[in-house]
Scaffold this motif. Structure first.
Motif, PDB file in Angstrom:
ATOM      1  N   ARG A   1      25.837  27.130  33.716  1.00 18.93           N
ATOM      2  CA  ARG A   1      26.787  27.409  34.468  1.00 18.93           C
ATOM      3  C   ARG A   1      28.051  26.422  34.672  1.00 18.93           C
ATOM      4  N   SER A   2      27.583  25.232  34.423  1.00 22.72           N
ATOM      5  CA  SER A   2      28.443  24.292  34.459  1.00 22.72           C
ATOM      6  C   SER A   2      29.213  24.039  33.243  1.00 22.72           C
ATOM      7  N   ASP A   3      28.803  24.764  32.201  1.00 21.30           N
ATOM      8  CA  ASP A   3      29.669  24.653  31.008  1.00 21.30           C
ATOM      9  C   ASP A   3      30.480  25.719  31.035  1.00 21.30           C
ATOM     10  N   ALA A   4      30.778  26.589  31.871  1.00 25.99           N
ATOM     11  CA  ALA A   4      31.772  27.516  31.937  1.00 25.99           C
ATOM     12  C   ALA A   4      33.303  27.111  32.259  1.00 25.99           C
ATOM     13  N   SER A   5      34.177  27.702  31.431  1.00 31.54           N
ATOM     14  CA  SER A   5      35.419  27.023  31.733  1.00 31.54           C
ATOM     15  C   SER A   5      35.976  27.545  33.127  1.00 31.54           C
ATOM     16  N   ILE A   6      37.281  27.013  33.461  1.00 26.12           N
ATOM     17  CA  ILE A   6      37.835  27.714  34.670  1.00 26.12           C
ATOM     18  C   ILE A   6      38.277  29.079  34.458  1.00 26.12           C
ATOM     19  N   GLY A   7      38.676  29.533  33.509  1.00 23.23           N
ATOM     20  CA  GLY A   7      39.111  31.042  33.190  1.00 23.23           C
ATOM     21  C   GLY A   7      37.710  31.672  33.124  1.00 23.23           C
ATOM     22  N   GLU A   8      36.768  31.478  32.788  1.00 25.23           N
ATOM     23  CA  GLU A   8      35.571  32.246  33.034  1.00 25.23           C
ATOM     24  C   GLU A   8      35.029  32.448  34.501  1.00 25.23           C
ATOM     25  N   LEU A   9      35.272  31.167  35.226  1.00 28.81           N
ATOM     26  CA  LEU A   9      34.807  31.227  36.517  1.00 28.81           C
ATOM     27  C   LEU A   9      35.846  31.966  37.306  1.00 28.81           C
ATOM     28  N   ILE A  10      37.066  32.124  36.941  1.00 29.76           N
ATOM     29  CA  ILE A  10      37.989  32.853  37.737  1.00 29.76           C
ATOM     30  C   ILE A  10      37.693  34.120  37.523  1.00 29.76           C
ATOM     31  N   GLN A  11      37.565  34.599  36.311  1.00 27.63           N
ATOM     32  CA  GLN A  11      37.077  36.089  35.771  1.00 27.63           C
ATOM     33  C   GLN A  11      35.798  36.643  36.293  1.00 27.63           C
ATOM     34  N   ARG A  12      34.680  35.579  36.716  1.00 26.44           N
ATOM     35  CA  ARG A  12      33.518  36.103  37.491  1.00 26.44           C
ATOM     36  C   ARG A  12      33.912  36.212  39.048  1.00 26.44           C
ATOM     37  N   LEU A  13      34.911  35.241  39.712  1.00 21.33           N
ATOM     38  CA  LEU A  13      35.239  35.445  40.948  1.00 21.33           C
ATOM     39  C   LEU A  13      35.909  36.885  41.014  1.00 21.33           C
ATOM     40  N   VAL A  14      36.892  37.303  40.108  1.00 25.10           N
ATOM     41  CA  VAL A  14      37.443  38.534  40.282  1.00 25.10           C
ATOM     42  C   VAL A  14      36.582  39.522  40.218  1.00 25.10           C
ATOM     43  N   SER A  15      35.517  39.574  39.362  1.00 20.42           N
ATOM     44  CA  SER A  15      34.900  40.716  39.211  1.00 20.42           C
ATOM     45  C   SER A  15      33.749  40.693  40.251  1.00 20.42           C
ATOM     46  N   ASP A  16      33.118  39.541  40.912  1.00 20.49           N
ATOM     47  CA  ASP A  16      32.488  39.834  42.062  1.00 20.49           C
ATOM     48  C   ASP A  16      33.401  40.334  43.262  1.00 20.49           C
ATOM     49  N   GLY A  17      34.474  39.739  43.521  1.00 15.72           N
ATOM     50  CA  GLY A  17      35.370  40.454  44.574  1.00 15.72           C
ATOM     51  C   GLY A  17      35.790  41.905  44.232  1.00 15.72           C
ATOM     52  N   ARG A  18      35.699  42.222  43.193  1.00 15.60           N
ATOM     53  CA  ARG A  18      35.837  43.774  43.035  1.00 15.60           C
ATOM     54  C   ARG A  18      34.668  44.536  43.281  1.00 15.60           C
ATOM     55  N   THR A  19      33.568  43.961  42.949  1.00 15.60           N
ATOM     56  CA  THR A  19      32.366  44.386  43.350  1.00 15.60           C
ATOM     57  C   THR A  19      32.150  44.717  44.931  1.00 15.60           C
ATOM     58  N   TRP A  20      32.403  43.568  45.490  1.00 13.73           N
ATOM     59  CA  TRP A  20      32.476  43.457  46.853  1.00 13.73           C
ATOM     60  C   TRP A  20      33.249  44.314  47.537  1.00 13.73           C
ATOM     61  N   VAL A  21      34.609  44.559  47.263  1.00 13.59           N
ATOM     62  CA  VAL A  21      35.309  45.561  47.890  1.00 13.59           C
ATOM     63  C   VAL A  21      35.103  47.123  47.613  1.00 13.59           C
ATOM     64  N   GLN A  22      34.519  47.345  46.262  1.00 14.96           N
ATOM     65  CA  GLN A  22      33.966  48.688  46.084  1.00 14.96           C
ATOM     66  C   GLN A  22      32.783  49.009  46.969  1.00 14.96           C
ATOM     67  N   ALA A  23      31.721  47.972  47.225  1.00 15.57           N
ATOM     68  CA  ALA A  23      30.722  48.148  48.023  1.00 15.57           C
ATOM     69  C   ALA A  23      31.102  48.399  49.401  1.00 15.57           C
TER      70      ALA A  23
END
Length: 113
Positions: free
Chosen positions: A5-27
């Motif tokens: 997890r610590s090897d992930a780049s900022i871009g990957e972290l933001i992509q995960r955040l956006v994906s998790d946010g989208r999943t939360w909104v859909q739920a």
């Protein structure tokens, strides 16, 4: 040894955040859709029960008026008993209508409090 997890780049972290946010909104939307559907069903049943109660109330009032005509028929005759019951019922309806118009006029006037 480093965590993957610590090897992930900022871009990957933001992509995960956006994906998790989208999943939360859909739920959340799914939950609110279920709540709305449940409330819609409750509202429909409530309206149906209310209409049934009104129909039975009108039937009972009709039966009461017919009973009054039958009771008053003996001293006043058929026409007199009918006329008295109809006039009294119309007078009560007029009073209630005037009260309703006054309250509704007050409720919908733009005067505020």
């Amino acid at each position: 040894m480093r965590d993957s997890r610590s090897d992930a780049s900022i871009g990957e972290l933001i992509q995960r955040l956006v994906s998790d946010g989208r999943t939360w909104v859909q739920a959340e939307l799914a939950v609110w859709k279920a709540v709305a559907a449940s409330r819609k069903n409750d509202a429909i049943l409530g309206i149906a029960f209310g209409v049934g109660a009104l129909v039975l109330t009108f039937a009972a009032i009709g039966a009461l008026l017919v009973g009054l005509i039958l009771v008053l028929r003996e001293p006043l005759g058929n026409g007199g008993a009918t006329a008295v019951v109809v006039l009294v019922a119309l007078a009560i309806a007029g009073i209630l209508g005037k009260m309703a118009a006054t309250r509704l006029g007050r409720a919908f006037s733009g005067d505020g409090l």
